[in-house]
Design an enzyme around this catalytic site. Sequence first.
Site, mmCIF file in Angstrom:
data_model
loop_
_atom_site.group_PDB
_atom_site.id
_atom_site.type_symbol
_atom_site.label_atom_id
_atom_site.label_comp_id
_atom_site.label_asym_id
_atom_site.label_seq_id
_atom_site.Cartn_x
_atom_site.Cartn_y
_atom_site.Cartn_z
ATOM 1 N N SER A 1 0.855 -1.189 0.000
ATOM 2 C CA SER A 1 0.000 0.000 0.000
ATOM 3 C C SER A 1 0.887 1.234 0.000
ATOM 4 C CB SER A 1 -0.896 0.002 1.248
ATOM 5 O OG SER A 1 -0.090 0.091 2.420
ATOM 6 N N LYS A 2 0.264 2.402 -0.016
ATOM 7 C CA LYS A 2 1.048 3.642 -0.059
ATOM 8 C C LYS A 2 1.965 3.784 1.149
ATOM 9 C CE LYS A 2 -1.763 6.550 -3.070
ATOM 10 N NZ LYS A 2 -2.480 7.831 -3.217
ATOM 11 N N ARG A 3 1.514 3.276 2.296
ATOM 12 C CA ARG A 3 2.355 3.409 3.484
ATOM 13 C C ARG A 3 3.601 2.533 3.382
ATOM 14 N NH1 ARG A 3 1.427 -0.817 7.292
ATOM 15 N NH2 ARG A 3 -0.251 -2.211 6.644
#
Length: 468
Positions: free
Chosen positions: A240-242
Amino acid sequence: MSVVVRFAPSPTGYLHIGSARTALFNWLFARHYQGKMLLRIEDTDRARSTQEAVEAIYKGLEWLEIGWDETPVHQFDRLERHVEIANELLKKGMAYYCYCSPEELETMREEARAKGLPPRYNGKWRDRSPEEAPKGIDPVVRFKSPQTGDTVIHDLVQGEVRVSHQQLDDMILLRADGTPTFNLSVVVDDHDMGITHIIRGDDHLTNMFRQFNIFKAMEWAIPHYAHIPLIHGPDGAKLSKRHGALGVEAYRDMGFLPEAIRNYLLRLGWSHGDEEIISTKDAIQWFDLDHVGKSPARFDFVKLTNLNGHYLREADNERLVTLVIPFIESKYGISVNTEARDLLRRGMTGLKQRAKTLIELAENSLFYIVPQPLDEAAQKILNEEGLQILKVMGSRLPCFPETSWTEVGLEDYIRQIAEERELKLTKATQPLRAALTGKTVSPSVFDIMHVLGKDKTLERLYAVLKGK
């Protein structure tokens, strides 16, 4: 057989880092076998596809230095060809018109769920005559999937993969408005483009069985499949973006070098012994699908950053100056003139040793361009004792001849001064470093003095002494 592969992104957003790895694997495979990598923009989703996203794909691949052969193919431009093949399948008896209403389809799904089965179409119109069609309903065209037995495919990464035909319903080839669906378009394009190997993420495994059966129905040569595991985050969860699931341009803006990204992506799911640092030349020579793992790779920002530091240290100084100047000018609002550029170039060998990204390199380079304020640690160094040492340097350095103002010459001279005052060399150089850079960590202070030159060095020393 000449190898032909394709990278086929959908232009609905940025070039995702996972897609970049897929492009890299295709490119390396093609180059390894002296074949071709073609680029296909799968833009049939007109509601979500944008020209901006298409440009982002081009720019992302160009920045990564992953080239493609021939003119890119835009899938939407080939709509008539896709429809033509759907009509051929109708003529061959391998497809049929389905007149089910949305309400009927929902009822089928509910009945399947009630029986604990996957929601699917039950084949209601598979063997019925179009003469029975209700009025006022635009039909879809469905593919006649095999109903008994299994489809078995040898995947070059996953090995033997099998699916029972009872799990495959009759997929839609043409929607009610006459537009082709993804699985039909992909097969037609892969055939017409002469694709020999399909290398893509294993999230397409289900599509593989559907597409395989269309190839068989058309009696076309079936490409070799290779489904690579997806990239996960360090915690094993879906990327994911994190974790770092960003567009390629985001890594460029974070100060990563394209060769570092390529090397890192190569090692995400592929290995060559214990090799970690792999040049593009070696990657092309070594890459093949038999060393692609079956398990998801884990994205690790720390490893990527450390690898980028290696490539920064190996990079050409002039290239780094060109790359770092935009970061300096945009982030700090400092205009880099010809004189400042020359200072950066001459100081780059020392600067790049302590940076892991271009952003760090930009920050560490600022003192060459403009004098920097003393940070907290530098102020502690320039206490009463430190200032006294700085005064001694300020009185002795003007006497040192400019012709000997080299890194070696300066080190010998300052070592001599330190010995005269019974100081360790570091005790003598730390106040100099603080005054010249505003920090307590930097490249060699002798290198800095040499790059700045005698006049600028003395100017900065006197400015700090005056300010104190």
